[in-house]
Design an enzyme around this catalytic site. Structure first.
Site, PDB file in Angstrom:
ATOM      1  N   TYR A 200       0.248  -1.908  -0.216  1.00 24.03           N
ATOM      2  CA  TYR A 200       0.528   0.207  -0.023  1.00 24.03           C
ATOM      3  C   TYR A 200       0.439   1.387   0.395  1.00 24.03           C
ATOM      4  CZ  TYR A 200      -4.188  -3.073   0.803  1.00 24.03           C
ATOM      5  OH  TYR A 200      -4.987  -3.858   0.882  1.00 24.03           O
ATOM      6  N   PRO A 292     -13.029   0.687  -0.908  1.00 27.81           N
ATOM      7  CA  PRO A 292     -11.956  -0.795  -0.956  1.00 27.81           C
ATOM      8  C   PRO A 292     -10.376  -1.230  -0.154  1.00 27.81           C
ATOM      9  CG  PRO A 292     -11.280   0.471  -3.333  1.00 27.81           C
ATOM     10  CD  PRO A 292     -12.340   1.305  -2.250  1.00 27.81           C
ATOM     11  N   TYR A 384      -7.664  -5.791  10.059  1.00 29.42           N
ATOM     12  CA  TYR A 384      -6.986  -6.604   8.374  1.00 29.42           C
ATOM     13  C   TYR A 384      -7.465  -8.152   8.351  1.00 29.42           C
ATOM     14  CZ  TYR A 384      -5.264  -6.126   3.400  1.00 29.42           C
ATOM     15  OH  TYR A 384      -5.451  -6.535   1.781  1.00 29.42           O
TER      16      TYR A 384
HETATM   17  C1  PHB Z   1      -6.868  -6.408  -5.102  1.00 29.73           C
HETATM   18  O1  PHB Z   1      -5.956  -7.492  -5.696  1.00 29.73           O
HETATM   19  O2  PHB Z   1      -8.057  -5.821  -5.635  1.00 29.73           O
HETATM   20  C2  PHB Z   1      -7.396  -5.151  -3.683  1.00 29.73           C
HETATM   21  C3  PHB Z   1      -6.203  -6.103  -2.718  1.00 29.73           C
HETATM   22  C4  PHB Z   1      -6.646  -4.906  -1.405  1.00 29.73           C
HETATM   23  C5  PHB Z   1      -7.626  -4.451  -1.356  1.00 29.73           C
HETATM   24  C6  PHB Z   1      -7.832  -3.522  -2.687  1.00 29.73           C
HETATM   25  C7  PHB Z   1      -7.920  -4.174  -3.556  1.00 29.73           C
HETATM   26  O3  PHB Z   1      -7.339  -3.583  -0.237  1.00 29.73           O
END
Ligand code: PHB
Ligand code: APR
Length: 389
Positions: A200, A292, A384
């Site tokens: 991230y 997301p 998480y």
């Molecule tokens: C994804 O792999 O599409 C994905 C993974 C983690 C996230 C959002 C999307 O927090």
């Protein structure tokens, strides 16, 4: 036709509910407005909490997930050129499984087709009736022919744009909504991921995420303005912008290639309360949306479905309606915790167009706290990997 439960929508929520009910001998019919191919064509996040994995196991569809899914014991956060690892294992003793939602959906569809349970794809004009009384019914058209299914309960698993929530009188619903002033531009590519875990990225040009579907397929995202058009993003432009946001080692490891999917998703937080209206129950995206960033969408659908399947099975076994009465409250507790976490992850890592210097410093301080405080890391890790059901 008659069945016990009509499920509207064959996304992960509807299919999982159908599988859990069928395992316990509760008859159900799924009505889906699209074709199976269309449903499988949607690309969505792919991070499963242990609780969601347990539900898929219980539904009898865990085999491929355990074979092909990638168990991740942490994530990395990249900021100002440095990478910080959040180690789930040592912080909270948990992990997640990276396995595409498309694959989850495919496994559920295959199992359902084998079980012989009825799924009507391309069901048009689905409408819900009588759920405020004892004899609900669902009407639809298929191949130009009108049908009606009488049932005991209706499960509205038809996503944010579905008909179920819209069938509830406005005055009975309280809606909470926040739309973020940006989107995520995502690219899927048949190249190995740049790192074994998800990265991230907080960067002054905007957020980025390096994710994966397998050891040979990667998923990348970059934060973009809400009104951006996907047509304006060539692959080259995407890779150039992504590279600008990545730290040095990530850049060196990035393997680019032709995109096999490219799309823009808006970021929205949304909750409609309550989730029960007589004999209609909402589950999954029909009732709530999370941005997301925390990868909670599918996981939240799985916990709703866990509560709903359990409550319906209790009702059929013993005419016990405690679970049905408590459905909304139990779901909403976990929904709001996931909304909070998704909102917090989003606020921490994105650039907001109207942030003043104070807001920017708060963000920096929040990241600093995360890097230096085990308690802060533990809170991220606990959320998480998934709060208990
Ligand atoms: C994804 O792999 O599409 C994905 C993974 C983690 C996230 C959002 C999307 O927090
Ligand atoms: N009639 C029948 N089916 C409908 C109707 C309708 N009027 N409206 C929508 N549907 C179908 C959609 O075509 C879709 O296949 O309902 C399904 C809802 O699926 P999702 O949108 O995937 O919602 P849900 O199953 O709750 O998913 C939960 O998975 O797809 C992700 O973003 C979602 O992460 C979230 C999680």
């Amino acid at each position: 036709m008659r069945t016990q439960v009509v499920i509207v929508g064959a996304g992960p929520a509807g299919l999982l509910l159908g599988a859990l009910l069928a395992r316990e001998g509760v008859d159900n019919v799924i009505l889906e407005q699209r074709s199976a191919e269309y449903v499988l064509g949607r690309i969505r996040a792919g991070v499963l909490e242990q609780g969601a994995v347990a539900k898929l196991d219980q539904a009898g569809v865990g085999a491929r997930l355990h074979r092909e899914g990638l168990v991740h014991h942490g994530i990395e956060i990249s900021h100002r050129g440095t990478r910080h690892r959040i180690d789930f294992q040592s912080l909270v003793g948990g992990s997640v499984v990276v396995y595409g939602q498309t694959e989850v959906t495919r496994d559920l569809m295959d199992a359902r087709a084998k079980s012989g349970a009825t799924t009507v794809y391309e069901a048009e004009d689905v409408s819900l009736h009588g759920f405020d009384g004892e004899r609900p019914a669902v009407r639809y058209r298929h191949g130009g022919v009108a049908h009606e299914i009488a049932c005991d309960f209706i499960a509205g698993c038809d996503g944010y744009h579905g008909v179920s929530r819209q069938s509830v009188p406005r005055a009975a619903l309280t809606v909470h909504e926040r739309v973020d002033p940006f989107g995520w531009l995502g690219v899927l590519v048949d190249r190995p991921p740049l790192s074994p875990e998800l990265v991230y990225v907080s960067h002054e040009r905007g957020f980025a995420l390096c994710s994966m579907r397998s050891l040979t397929r990667s998923r990348y995202y970059i934060q973009c303005p809400a009104d951006e058009r996907v047509e304006d993003w060539s692959d080259e432009r995407f890779w150039t912008e992504l590279r600008r946001r990545l730290d040095e080692p990530a850049n060196a490891a990035l393997s680019t290639g032709p995109s096999i999917e490219k799309s823009i998703a808006p970021l929205r937080s949304f909750v409609a309360e309550p989730l029960r209206f007589g004999r209609l129950f909402l589950a999954g995206d029909a009732a709530h949306i999370v941005p997301p960033t925390g990868a909670k969408g599918l996981n939240l659908a799985a916990s709703d479905v866990h509560y709903l399947a359990g409550a319906l099975v209790d009702w059929y076994r013993r005419r016990d309606d405690d679970g049905l009465d408590d459905y909304s409250r139990r779901c909403l507790r976990r929904i709001w915790l996931a909304e909070r976490f998704s909102w917090w992850m989003t606020s921490l890592l994105h650039r907001f167009p109207d942030t003043d210097s104070f807001g920017a410093r708060m963000q920096e301080a929040d990241l600093e706290l995360l890097y230096s405080s085990r308690a802060s890391q533990q809170s991220l890790a606990e959320n998480y990997v998934g709060l208990p059901y």
